[in-house]
Design an enzyme around this catalytic site. Sequence first.
Site, short mmCIF file in Angstrom:
data_model
loop_
_atom_site.label_atom_id
_atom_site.label_comp_id
_atom_site.label_asym_id
_atom_site.label_seq_id
_atom_site.Cartn_x
_atom_site.Cartn_y
_atom_site.Cartn_z
N ASP A 13 -2.68 -8.03 -4.95
CA ASP A 13 -3.05 -6.82 -4.23
C ASP A 13 -3.57 -5.75 -5.19
O ASP A 13 -3.21 -5.72 -6.35
CB ASP A 13 -1.79 -6.29 -3.53
CG ASP A 13 -2.12 -5.52 -2.28
OD1 ASP A 13 -3.32 -5.39 -1.96
OD2 ASP A 13 -1.18 -5.07 -1.61
N HIS B 80 -8.34 -1.41 0.26
CA HIS B 80 -7.34 -2.47 0.03
C HIS B 80 -8.13 -3.72 -0.31
O HIS B 80 -9.13 -4.00 0.35
CB HIS B 80 -6.54 -2.80 1.28
CG HIS B 80 -5.91 -1.64 1.97
ND1 HIS B 80 -4.56 -1.50 2.09
CD2 HIS B 80 -6.45 -0.57 2.62
CE1 HIS B 80 -4.28 -0.40 2.77
NE2 HIS B 80 -5.42 0.18 3.11
N ARG C 75 7.14 -10.90 5.54
CA ARG C 75 6.74 -10.61 6.92
C ARG C 75 7.39 -11.62 7.84
O ARG C 75 7.37 -12.82 7.55
CB ARG C 75 5.22 -10.67 7.07
CG ARG C 75 4.54 -9.62 6.24
CD ARG C 75 3.04 -9.68 6.34
NE ARG C 75 2.47 -8.70 5.42
CZ ARG C 75 1.19 -8.55 5.18
NH1 ARG C 75 0.32 -9.30 5.81
NH2 ARG C 75 0.77 -7.64 4.33
N GLN D 241 0.89 -11.22 -2.86
CA GLN D 241 -0.52 -10.85 -2.76
C GLN D 241 -1.04 -10.47 -4.14
O GLN D 241 -0.32 -9.83 -4.91
CB GLN D 241 -0.68 -9.63 -1.85
CG GLN D 241 -0.24 -9.85 -0.42
CD GLN D 241 -0.35 -8.57 0.38
OE1 GLN D 241 0.21 -7.55 0.01
NE2 GLN D 241 -1.09 -8.63 1.48
N CYS E 214 0.80 -1.23 0.00
CA CYS E 214 0.00 0.00 0.00
C CYS E 214 0.83 1.28 0.00
O CYS E 214 0.50 2.20 -0.76
CB CYS E 214 -1.03 0.01 1.13
SG CYS E 214 -0.96 -1.33 2.29
N LYS F 173 -12.48 -4.81 8.10
CA LYS F 173 -12.32 -5.61 6.89
C LYS F 173 -13.55 -6.47 6.64
O LYS F 173 -14.30 -6.78 7.57
CB LYS F 173 -11.13 -6.58 7.03
CG LYS F 173 -9.86 -5.99 7.57
CD LYS F 173 -8.73 -7.00 7.53
CE LYS F 173 -8.79 -7.99 8.66
NZ LYS F 173 -7.74 -9.01 8.60
N HIS G 19 -5.16 -1.42 -4.78
CA HIS G 19 -5.68 -0.35 -3.94
C HIS G 19 -6.54 0.56 -4.80
O HIS G 19 -6.11 0.99 -5.86
CB HIS G 19 -4.52 0.41 -3.28
CG HIS G 19 -3.77 -0.47 -2.34
ND1 HIS G 19 -2.65 -1.17 -2.71
CD2 HIS G 19 -4.04 -0.84 -1.07
CE1 HIS G 19 -2.25 -1.91 -1.71
NE2 HIS G 19 -3.07 -1.75 -0.69
#
Length: 645
Positions: free
Chosen positions: A388, A520, A368, A386, A339, A474, A390
């Site tokens: 991912d 997200h 991570r 991910q 992000c 979420k 945004h």
Amino acid sequence: MSVVKITLPDGSVREHPVGVKGIEIAQSISEGLARNSLAIEVNGEIWDLSRPILQDASIKIFTWNDKGGKYAFWHSSAHLFAEALEALYPGVKFGIGPPIENGFYYDVDLGDVPFGDEELLAVEKKMVELAKTNSQFVRSEVSKKDAVEYFTQKNDPYKLELIEGLEDGSITFYQQGNFVDLCRGPHIPSTGPIKAIKLLNVAGAYWRGNEKNKMLKRIYGITFPKQKELEEYLFMLEEAKKRDHRKLGKELELFAFSEKVGMGLPLWLPKGTILRERLEQFMRRAQIRAGYDPVVTPHIGSKQLYVTSGHYEKYGKDSFQPIHTPDESEEFLLKPMNCPHHCEIYKVKPRSYKDLPIRLAEFGTVYRYEQSGELHGLTRVRGFTQDDAHIFCRPDQVKEEFIKVIDLVLFVFKSLGFENYTAQVSLRDPENKAKYIGEDALWERAEREIQEAADERGLKTVAVKGEAAFYGPKLDFMVKDALGRSWQLGTIQVDYQLPQRFELEYIGSDNQKHRPVMIHRAPFGSLERFVAVLIEHCAGNFPLWLAPDQIAVLPISERFNDYAQKVIDLLRERDIRGFLDDRNEKIGRKIRDAEVKKVPFMLLVGEKEVSDNKVSVRKHGEGDKGAMDLNEFVNSFAKDFALPD
RNA sequence: GCUGUUGUAGCUCAGGGGUAGAGCACUUCCUUGGUAAGGAAGAGGUCGAGAGUUCAAUUCUCUUCAACAGCUCCA
């Protein structure tokens, strides 16, 4: 004599004398029901069958076939376990012992006494013995003072701590045989129906789930009314283990781990990579169609980036530590999420309200430092990718965008046949607001918007407090693995915090600066976890479009290897993946090996096929489909070879 | 990170104070076959790593690493 009106689930109303017991109602319906009944639901609460009903009520009688019946059965089994354990280990201290989805557990403090498989068996035997005495579960209401006195005398600090948190007048004890437990109930009438008992394993568990507390032994077990049901359950467990993605991942050569590379860092093998890349292609296409713009960002970012985002403060200590450079003042972090990078992409130029929403998508690989004990196959790793994206949008677009993302997630799940998912609205823990950043008003707004969007799409949601991310609530899509463990796959999050921290802006129609809202979202969650759950979901039998090897060409003998090679070449031209088994083996053997590898189609070629210019098609798990022309084969399954629409 | 269990050939596993074994996979040879395992021979291991006890350790003890189960955590 006064009566109570009892409403049955079918809506019919019966009158019974005041104080009627559940078991009596069951008897009035049928002897069979009375024999099989385990508990009763009274106005939404589950009660013992022996508890007198004093007011009009809607009731439902639970048997083994009801969740509530199993709940009471296993709860009672936990008490039976405790009785047996105490009989064998006098002085043992008890924590809590609830029923769970499959069976029950009991947290116990055995001091330093070793407790392993042999001890489990001994307790199991004792349980069987005690169950046969068919002692009744007797409920009694006790005052707080008496409760404290009882457990003080028994010297059980855990129960005393539990009682402390209870209100006087609401405390009940249950007794069966010589064993008395603090318990809200309900229980089955007596221990007799508990016929089949298996204590499964022993594990550690912190008292009250707090890692600062003492670690107790948690003993898991399961019981059934019939031996046969226990055997079936244990067989099912064994079957479930066969579809464990860690086992299949190794057998099907999808991924591997290396101690030298490091724990939690998966190595994608060639076949696994094909699977993964097919999923990426699928998602890329869906996202392009949904108006996303692909972007690519680096794997590291300067520390300042994460100080700005707030992630450094929250996770800095528990992350991979900063990367240093010859310049001592410089520090970079391995990116733990995408992000912040995407925020900087948003900021490359001024944005107009007309530009929004902007949807930036990236298959972003992040790192991570997960706790070592948490790592688990591909479902919990330290380096993962991910899917991912945004979405930066105006406040008035949030709900619409959120709904579009829900549709995308549902499309993915539908395309892969995931039907048993739970939509979880993950909310802030109102008791512990310090864990989160941002103003209450924004939180409340985001939580409301998520719920509204989910409702609008008719999603059945479960709200769970304390599961939100630190910057926002979420909507998480949870799916279970082969052994019933729940994993979060897709996630959608509304975020008002990062736009503030990064000072993101757009120029509105009023020519004033405004702050966009960020969503997200990751429909797969991560490719690693998604593949893991997918493997277990289909037991390694991937849909044709995903299968690493879609076909195996099997020549009947070496004389037909050339023809077989031609078949493979032609299929490759049509983007079909496969291999030629030209080993010096009999056809039966080649078929068996291809079946074991779960290859969707086997194409057999021999004398007949060569002369007719055909292939004999055999489908995995189904068998011979007859001979056909190669084009005929490809065309008839063309839809299954292609990405789903 | 915590508690517990485990670590022997590529895989699945047996063994056990006197420097290792099976099945499958692998290599070679024989066999050239029609819808789930053809036959024979061969090659493969510092018994997770480090230290200690012992005449002798893969086996016993300790430390460490990793995997597994559960807890805690999960941007």
